[in-house]
Design a protein around this motif. Structure first.
Motif, mmCIF file in Angstrom:
data_model
loop_
_atom_site.group_PDB
_atom_site.id
_atom_site.type_symbol
_atom_site.label_atom_id
_atom_site.label_comp_id
_atom_site.label_asym_id
_atom_site.label_seq_id
_atom_site.Cartn_x
_atom_site.Cartn_y
_atom_site.Cartn_z
ATOM 1 N N TRP B 24 -10.362 3.530 8.408
ATOM 2 C CA TRP B 24 -9.802 3.521 9.527
ATOM 3 C C TRP B 24 -8.449 2.338 8.723
ATOM 4 O O TRP B 24 -7.703 3.027 8.002
ATOM 5 N N VAL B 25 -8.343 1.550 8.395
ATOM 6 C CA VAL B 25 -7.926 0.457 7.866
ATOM 7 C C VAL B 25 -7.179 0.720 7.099
ATOM 8 O O VAL B 25 -5.918 0.797 6.940
ATOM 9 N N THR B 26 -8.522 0.898 6.036
ATOM 10 C CA THR B 26 -7.499 1.263 4.991
ATOM 11 C C THR B 26 -6.270 2.688 4.967
ATOM 12 O O THR B 26 -5.259 2.931 4.030
ATOM 13 N N ALA B 27 -6.844 3.460 4.821
ATOM 14 C CA ALA B 27 -6.586 4.948 5.007
ATOM 15 C C ALA B 27 -4.822 4.634 6.514
ATOM 16 O O ALA B 27 -3.500 4.674 5.350
ATOM 17 N N GLY B 28 -5.193 3.698 7.188
ATOM 18 C CA GLY B 28 -4.097 3.489 7.737
ATOM 19 C C GLY B 28 -2.448 2.507 7.225
ATOM 20 O O GLY B 28 -1.740 2.901 7.017
ATOM 21 N N ALA B 29 -3.403 1.527 6.391
ATOM 22 C CA ALA B 29 -2.330 0.922 5.000
ATOM 23 C C ALA B 29 -1.504 1.712 4.045
ATOM 24 O O ALA B 29 -0.776 1.967 4.026
ATOM 25 N N LEU B 31 -1.002 5.111 4.856
ATOM 26 C CA LEU B 31 -0.492 6.022 5.463
ATOM 27 C C LEU B 31 1.052 5.039 5.789
ATOM 28 O O LEU B 31 2.126 5.559 5.356
ATOM 29 N N PHE B 32 1.211 3.710 6.300
ATOM 30 C CA PHE B 32 2.078 3.392 6.661
ATOM 31 C C PHE B 32 2.866 2.461 5.221
ATOM 32 O O PHE B 32 3.603 2.835 5.173
ATOM 33 N N TYR B 35 4.813 5.763 3.455
ATOM 34 C CA TYR B 35 5.893 6.211 4.511
ATOM 35 C C TYR B 35 6.672 4.778 4.278
ATOM 36 O O TYR B 35 8.098 5.507 3.917
ATOM 37 N N ILE B 207 3.804 -3.647 8.698
ATOM 38 C CA ILE B 207 2.055 -3.422 8.827
ATOM 39 C C ILE B 207 1.464 -2.563 8.164
ATOM 40 O O ILE B 207 0.477 -2.945 7.950
ATOM 41 N N GLY B 208 1.976 -1.954 7.416
ATOM 42 C CA GLY B 208 1.172 -1.621 5.894
ATOM 43 C C GLY B 208 0.641 -1.972 4.835
ATOM 44 O O GLY B 208 -0.175 -2.958 4.680
ATOM 45 N N LEU B 211 -2.372 -4.136 7.842
ATOM 46 C CA LEU B 211 -3.498 -3.472 7.134
ATOM 47 C C LEU B 211 -4.328 -2.879 5.899
ATOM 48 O O LEU B 211 -5.471 -3.815 6.071
#
Lengths: 60, 250
Positions: B24-29, B31-32, B35, B207-208, B211
């Motif tokens: 989840w942390v990797t996916a969040g990183a 994505l951020f 973007y 943030i990216g 993460l």
């Protein structure tokens, strides 16, 4: 995409950043694979951690 | 009744929790960061003075923040080791150091490449630049000291002491632009002088990359726990071999 007169510096910065972070990510995951393989090798040789169930090697 | 830190002190439980959290942390990183890069290259405007070179800010500033965040994690972990003997403290400190060093190097290089077109020089012995360079050497010193010692416990203690001594560099870096007359501009942070059209991509990028740092730190800690398990098993195997050998010799 026109990045102006200093485009070379912008691309060089991003290239250096991607190289450093890419190497860090690669090294971290390669190290993980290596440690997991070493642990499997130990497991294959019947080496058990005290907390793991199963017969102890020295018949204890 | 165990406290939270005690419950998290169990390496096996940490492995379970971090294995669940890492994707989840990797996916969040990812994505951020994706973007942020879209905003940086297709939305954010050029700066009225610096023009497009302001795009370097979106990787330089987060790198500098993470360089200091990394050292804060090393210092807090070192404190946790020396004062609370937390079993994962040393694992955390050891895993954070190379990540912090990498982001410090990224901050130095991107800053230097930003300085040449803007200041006319790649490097100047300015208070901010020099203190970040010292931070980089501190990281290298921690990594070198640890790898020069076979005794894991001793290496952990010595690097923890060095890390806590080195904490003084963090306020020096932070306030260098206020204490001394520096070429480097004041802190970017989230001051009102940064227009929202630039502040938003910078925040998302920060943030990216934060993460990303957390994901790498969790993975690094997992690796270190596995490494120590392998080392323990191999030592046990050697000791058992010696016992069998001496039993036969009698």
């Amino acid at each position: 995409m026109d990045l102006g007169p200093h485009a070379a510096f912008i691309w060089a910065s991003y290239a250096a950043f991607v190289a450093i972070v890419g190497a860090l990510i690669g090294w971290t995951f390669f190290d993980g694979r290596r440690q997991a393989a070493a642990l499997q090798d130990a497991d294959r040789r019947g080496l058990k951690r005290r907390s793991e169930p199963g017969p102890k090697q020295d018949g204890a | 009744m165990q406290t939270l830190t005690q419950r998290l002190a169990n390496p096996t439980r940490f492995m379970e929790i971090s294995r669940a959290a890492l994707p989840w942390v990797t996916a969040g990183a990812a994505l951020f960061i994706a973007y942020a890069m879209y905003l940086v290259f297709f939305v954010a405007p050029p700066d009225y003075q610096q023009g497009e070179t302001v795009k370097i800010m979106y990787i330089h500033v987060p790198s500098a923040w993470l360089a200091m965040m990394g050292y804060s994690i090393v210092a807090i972990s070192s404190f946790g080791l020396l004062v609370f003997r937390h079993p994962l403290a040393d694992v955390s400190a050891k895993a954070a150091a190379p990540i912090g060093a990498a982001f410090t190097l990224a901050a130095l290089i991107t800053g230097s490449l930003w300085g040449k077109p803007m200041w006319g020089t790649y490097w100047v012995w300015d208070a901010r630049l020099t203190s970040v360079l010292i931070l980089f050497f501190l990281y290298l010193g921690l990594i070198a000291l640890r790898s020069s010692l076979d005794d894991e416990a001793l290496a952990g203690k010595l690097t923890a002491v060095l890390a806590l001594v080195g904490v003084a560099i963090l306020p020096i870096i932070k306030f260098s632009v206020d204490w001394w007359n520096t070429l480097h501009q004041p802190s970017t942070a989230f001051t009102s002088t940064v227009d929202p059209s630039m502040r938003t991509p910078l925040l998302i990028a920060a943030i990216g990359f934060t993460l990303l740092f957390i994901a790498l730190h969790l993975k690094g800690m997992q690796n270190e726990i596995l490494r120590r398990r392998v080392k323990t098993l191999r030592l046990a195997e050697v000791e058992r071999g010696e016992r069998l050998f001496s039993a036969r010799a009698e």
